[in-house]
Scaffold this motif. Sequence first.
Motif, PDB file in Angstrom:
ATOM      1  N   PHE A  63     -36.807 -49.912  25.714  1.00 49.99           N
ATOM      2  CA  PHE A  63     -36.615 -51.362  25.772  1.00 49.99           C
ATOM      3  C   PHE A  63     -36.635 -51.843  27.222  1.00 49.99           C
ATOM      4  O   PHE A  63     -37.278 -52.852  27.556  1.00 49.99           O
ATOM      5  N   ASP A  64     -35.949 -51.119  28.104  1.00 58.25           N
ATOM      6  CA  ASP A  64     -35.899 -51.495  29.519  1.00 58.25           C
ATOM      7  C   ASP A  64     -37.294 -51.498  30.129  1.00 58.25           C
ATOM      8  O   ASP A  64     -37.672 -52.411  30.872  1.00 58.25           O
ATOM      9  N   ASP A  65     -38.076 -50.481  29.781  1.00 61.81           N
ATOM     10  CA  ASP A  65     -39.450 -50.403  30.300  1.00 61.81           C
ATOM     11  C   ASP A  65     -40.285 -51.577  29.799  1.00 61.81           C
ATOM     12  O   ASP A  65     -41.060 -52.170  30.562  1.00 61.81           O
ATOM     13  N   ALA A  66     -40.107 -51.937  28.519  1.00 60.15           N
ATOM     14  CA  ALA A  66     -40.858 -53.067  27.961  1.00 60.15           C
ATOM     15  C   ALA A  66     -40.510 -54.367  28.677  1.00 60.15           C
ATOM     16  O   ALA A  66     -41.397 -55.180  28.983  1.00 60.15           O
ATOM     17  N   LEU A  67     -39.226 -54.581  28.948  1.00 57.28           N
ATOM     18  CA  LEU A  67     -38.812 -55.795  29.649  1.00 57.28           C
ATOM     19  C   LEU A  67     -39.431 -55.858  31.049  1.00 57.28           C
ATOM     20  O   LEU A  67     -39.890 -56.924  31.484  1.00 57.28           O
ATOM     21  N   HIS A  68     -39.420 -54.737  31.757  1.00 51.92           N
ATOM     22  CA  HIS A  68     -40.001 -54.724  33.098  1.00 51.92           C
ATOM     23  C   HIS A  68     -41.496 -55.044  33.060  1.00 51.92           C
ATOM     24  O   HIS A  68     -42.009 -55.786  33.916  1.00 51.92           O
ATOM     25  N   ARG A  69     -42.189 -54.508  32.073  1.00 48.81           N
ATOM     26  CA  ARG A  69     -43.631 -54.745  31.982  1.00 48.81           C
ATOM     27  C   ARG A  69     -43.931 -56.189  31.613  1.00 48.81           C
ATOM     28  O   ARG A  69     -44.872 -56.796  32.163  1.00 48.81           O
ATOM     29  N   LEU A  70     -43.161 -56.773  30.706  1.00 52.93           N
ATOM     30  CA  LEU A  70     -43.373 -58.172  30.342  1.00 52.93           C
ATOM     31  C   LEU A  70     -43.044 -59.093  31.519  1.00 52.93           C
ATOM     32  O   LEU A  70     -43.770 -60.044  31.804  1.00 52.93           O
ATOM     33  N   ALA A  71     -41.936 -58.783  32.201  1.00 47.82           N
ATOM     34  CA  ALA A  71     -41.571 -59.594  33.369  1.00 47.82           C
ATOM     35  C   ALA A  71     -42.637 -59.475  34.456  1.00 47.82           C
ATOM     36  O   ALA A  71     -42.946 -60.456  35.155  1.00 47.82           O
ATOM     37  N   GLY A  72     -43.233 -58.293  34.585  1.00 47.43           N
ATOM     38  CA  GLY A  72     -44.266 -58.091  35.596  1.00 47.43           C
ATOM     39  C   GLY A  72     -45.519 -58.903  35.333  1.00 47.43           C
ATOM     40  O   GLY A  72     -46.252 -59.237  36.273  1.00 47.43           O
ATOM     41  N   LEU A  73     -45.756 -59.241  34.060  1.00 51.42           N
ATOM     42  CA  LEU A  73     -46.907 -60.083  33.722  1.00 51.42           C
ATOM     43  C   LEU A  73     -46.639 -61.560  33.988  1.00 51.42           C
ATOM     44  O   LEU A  73     -47.566 -62.375  33.950  1.00 51.42           O
ATOM     45  N   GLY A  74     -45.373 -61.897  34.212  1.00 50.36           N
ATOM     46  CA  GLY A  74     -45.024 -63.292  34.454  1.00 50.36           C
ATOM     47  C   GLY A  74     -45.098 -64.154  33.213  1.00 50.36           C
ATOM     48  O   GLY A  74     -45.205 -65.384  33.309  1.00 50.36           O
TER      49      GLY A  74
END
Length: 386
Positions: A63-74
Amino acid sequence: MRILHTSDWHLGRSFHRVSLLAAQREFLDRLVATVREREVDAVLVAGDVYDRAVPPLAAVELFDDALHRLAGLGVPTVMISGNHDSPRRLGVGAGLIERAGIHLRTDPAGCGTPVVLADRHGDVAFYGLPYLEPGLVRETLGAPAGGHPAVLGAAMDRVRADLATRPPGTRSVVLAHAFVTGGAVSDSERDITVGGVASVPAEVFDGVDYVALGHLHGCQTLTERVRYSGSPLAYSFSEAAHRKSMWLVELAADGAIGAAERVDCPVPRPLARLRGRLEDLLADPDLARHETAWVEATLTDPARPYEPMARLAERFPHVLSLVFDPERPPEDPLASYAQRLRGRTDREIAEDFVAHVRGGRGPDARESVLLGDALEAVRVEGEDPR
């Protein structure tokens, strides 16, 4: 505005003791790729992020990895807690995470406070309604009665009241985790009837442009504006016929649904539900296509075959579930269990039981001797004064 609607990730869940963590990671890869390739403006997760209130560490890391990736896409993400989630645990750090564009809505008191996003046509207000357990939130929401319809109705009253204060033309989206009347259920959803009447009418959501639902695991369209995305993976054999997908929804300038497209999720392994006598399942050439599937086999043999699971696994190496539903001769429905036992000896009762579980075939001569010896041994032991 282009919205990607998902729900019921159930991170940490297994399938008949088979870990699905790798499959869930593959789904999240597909989700992130869809957001990037299809120029998604907002991601919605309508509850049941985790499979249980205290998820395993590997699920939290995913879940943490998914949040970081979504946040990285802006790309902003709005998610709510479901009935499998712990609202407090999922909501920890929500204020800080919101700065990265990840908006967690887990507090029922905040139902009327939207996440406001904008596109070239103006504002879109996203209202997150987490799973509302009637006995816990009735007072918080000021619901006039208990039960799911009352508390969800009270939450929607707050939504409509806030929306009335917004500038004209503000579009609206609601995320909710609930069982809405007309939805088709499957075996893998946790029952929510404890809090009263489980289902709520779709009309409770009147007044908003789109409703992104979670809880039911099949992708469904209740109305043009009210949809379930379903779970991204099958979590029970009752979902064998499901097409797992996400909704990619276009919200037009006037709030109309301009387009709604299903984006398929990866399938780790197909599911198959087989039924018949063991020898038929092992020999039927038409079943060859299921030899690589996860299999649930229902055996209809009148008598339980010898080592059925091991024999099935020789042909279907991924068989996970075995069910017995033997073919039986018609029985007198008026004869009660007590009536069938009245006046019968222990040995006759034991032999009748053997015939019952074998679909009418009683013990042979050798088995009758074994039954008699066992009953005699029990009788002697019962009379032993030591």
